[in-house]
Design an enzyme around this catalytic site. Structure first.
Site, mmCIF file in Angstrom:
data_model
loop_
_atom_site.group_PDB
_atom_site.id
_atom_site.type_symbol
_atom_site.label_atom_id
_atom_site.label_comp_id
_atom_site.label_asym_id
_atom_site.label_seq_id
_atom_site.Cartn_x
_atom_site.Cartn_y
_atom_site.Cartn_z
ATOM 1 N N LYS A 13 1.172 67.118 -21.769
ATOM 2 C CA LYS A 13 3.080 67.452 -21.759
ATOM 3 C C LYS A 13 4.018 66.838 -22.020
ATOM 4 O O LYS A 13 4.386 67.736 -21.571
ATOM 5 C CB LYS A 13 2.112 66.246 -19.906
ATOM 6 C CG LYS A 13 1.641 66.459 -19.085
ATOM 7 C CD LYS A 13 1.557 65.152 -17.471
ATOM 8 C CE LYS A 13 1.468 64.477 -17.782
ATOM 9 N NZ LYS A 13 0.492 63.784 -18.549
ATOM 10 N N ARG A 88 4.730 59.873 -10.041
ATOM 11 C CA ARG A 88 3.376 59.462 -10.037
ATOM 12 C C ARG A 88 2.572 59.139 -9.177
ATOM 13 O O ARG A 88 1.379 59.071 -9.802
ATOM 14 C CB ARG A 88 3.489 58.391 -11.469
ATOM 15 C CG ARG A 88 3.710 57.604 -11.493
ATOM 16 C CD ARG A 88 2.996 55.980 -12.407
ATOM 17 N NE ARG A 88 1.988 56.230 -12.475
ATOM 18 C CZ ARG A 88 0.801 55.422 -13.125
ATOM 19 N NH1 ARG A 88 1.333 54.924 -13.861
ATOM 20 N NH2 ARG A 88 -0.398 55.160 -14.041
ATOM 21 N N ARG A 127 -9.374 61.638 -30.974
ATOM 22 C CA ARG A 127 -7.829 60.793 -32.377
ATOM 23 C C ARG A 127 -8.073 60.148 -33.442
ATOM 24 O O ARG A 127 -8.835 58.862 -32.618
ATOM 25 C CB ARG A 127 -6.838 61.253 -31.353
ATOM 26 C CG ARG A 127 -5.397 61.960 -30.704
ATOM 27 C CD ARG A 127 -4.987 61.705 -30.297
ATOM 28 N NE ARG A 127 -4.249 60.572 -29.010
ATOM 29 C CZ ARG A 127 -4.018 60.748 -27.876
ATOM 30 N NH1 ARG A 127 -3.740 62.125 -27.487
ATOM 31 N NH2 ARG A 127 -4.279 60.033 -27.206
ATOM 32 N N ARG A 161 -7.297 54.105 -31.660
ATOM 33 C CA ARG A 161 -6.935 52.974 -30.962
ATOM 34 C C ARG A 161 -7.761 52.706 -29.892
ATOM 35 O O ARG A 161 -8.421 53.409 -29.017
ATOM 36 C CB ARG A 161 -5.667 53.504 -30.426
ATOM 37 C CG ARG A 161 -4.139 53.860 -31.176
ATOM 38 C CD ARG A 161 -3.431 54.454 -30.710
ATOM 39 N NE ARG A 161 -3.399 54.968 -29.902
ATOM 40 C CZ ARG A 161 -2.178 55.675 -29.206
ATOM 41 N NH1 ARG A 161 -0.307 55.578 -29.568
ATOM 42 N NH2 ARG A 161 -2.453 56.875 -27.982
ATOM 43 N N ARG A 172 -8.707 55.662 -17.214
ATOM 44 C CA ARG A 172 -6.994 56.020 -17.610
ATOM 45 C C ARG A 172 -7.270 57.743 -16.236
ATOM 46 O O ARG A 172 -6.247 57.814 -15.422
ATOM 47 C CB ARG A 172 -6.640 56.308 -18.504
ATOM 48 C CG ARG A 172 -6.086 55.191 -19.509
ATOM 49 C CD ARG A 172 -5.953 55.961 -20.683
ATOM 50 N NE ARG A 172 -4.474 56.775 -20.980
ATOM 51 C CZ ARG A 172 -4.149 57.254 -21.519
ATOM 52 N NH1 ARG A 172 -4.935 57.449 -23.000
ATOM 53 N NH2 ARG A 172 -3.342 57.964 -22.047
#
Length: 217
Positions: A13, A88, A127, A161, A172
């Site tokens: 996004k 949201r 990542r 992370r 999430r």
């Protein structure tokens, strides 16, 4: 154009918002930028938000809504805007509708970036970030460093992370399904939703979105 951009974590996004806003010559308004600006400037809303954040609590909807409405009052939004991360949830979507109606304007489109859930997990969980410079980002599959675990740019250690771990990513996604997905149905009832397949190269996704908005080449 007045656009809301939605999609799950890892859908790209932020990247697409920047490209689309640039191509359409409208301001890109992200929730993160709103929070940072209000907190750094010490606005009343920023002070309230920081107090909640410092205590480890979620910032209430009314504070986020207030920040968004203040930003939409700025002169540069007169010709349109692209909202990224707001609304949201349904309460925020209804508040945005009420605000825009009071101005005599309305949204032109809600772009829904569609990415399979397994791809989202792969994108985020793969990542790796450089400990020396967090701007140096790699991926175990899509952007491998020359030497595993070592940053190509500065030689720093690459690490994952906590927010990028698979179990955290799936949590999430659960929050996204519960809180944010309902606004897609809300906007579908207003015939505003345009679904954009978000797999592929960044420029390909941007072209799909621009074409869907009737602004393609």
């Amino acid at each position: 154009m007045r656009i809301v951009l939605v999609g799950p974590p890892g859908a790209g996004k932020g990247t697409q918002a920047a490209y689309l806003a640039g191509n359409l010559a409208i301001p890109h308004i992200s929730t993160g930028d709103l929070f940072r600006a209000n907190i750094s400037e010490g606005t009343p809303l920023g002070v309230r938000a920081k107090s909640y954040m410092d205590d480890g609590n979620l910032v209430p909807d009314e504070v986020t809504i207030g920040m968004a409405e203040d930003r939409l009052e700025q002169p540069d939004t007169a010709g349109g805007f692209l909202l990224d991360g707001f609304p949201r949830n349904l309460k925020q979507a209804e508040a945005l509708d009420g605000f825009l109606k009071g101005k005599g304007i309305a949204l032109d489109a809600v772009l829904d970036l569609e990415v399979p859930e397994d791809e989202v997990v792969k994108r985020i969980a793969g990542r790796r970030i450089c400990r020396s410079n967090s701007a140096h980002v790699f991926h175990v599959e899509y952007q491998k460093p020359a030497t595993e675990g070592v940053c190509d740019t500065c030689g720093g250690e690459l690490y994952q992370r906590d927010d990028d771990r698979e179990d955290t990513v799936r949590k999430r996604l659960e929050v996204y399904h519960t809180e944010t997905e309902p606004i897609i149905d809300y906007y579908k009832s207003q015939d505003l939703v345009i679904t954009i397949p978000a797999l592929g190269k960044v420029d390909e996704v941007t072209r799909r979105a621009m074409a869907a908005l009737g602004r393609g080449e």
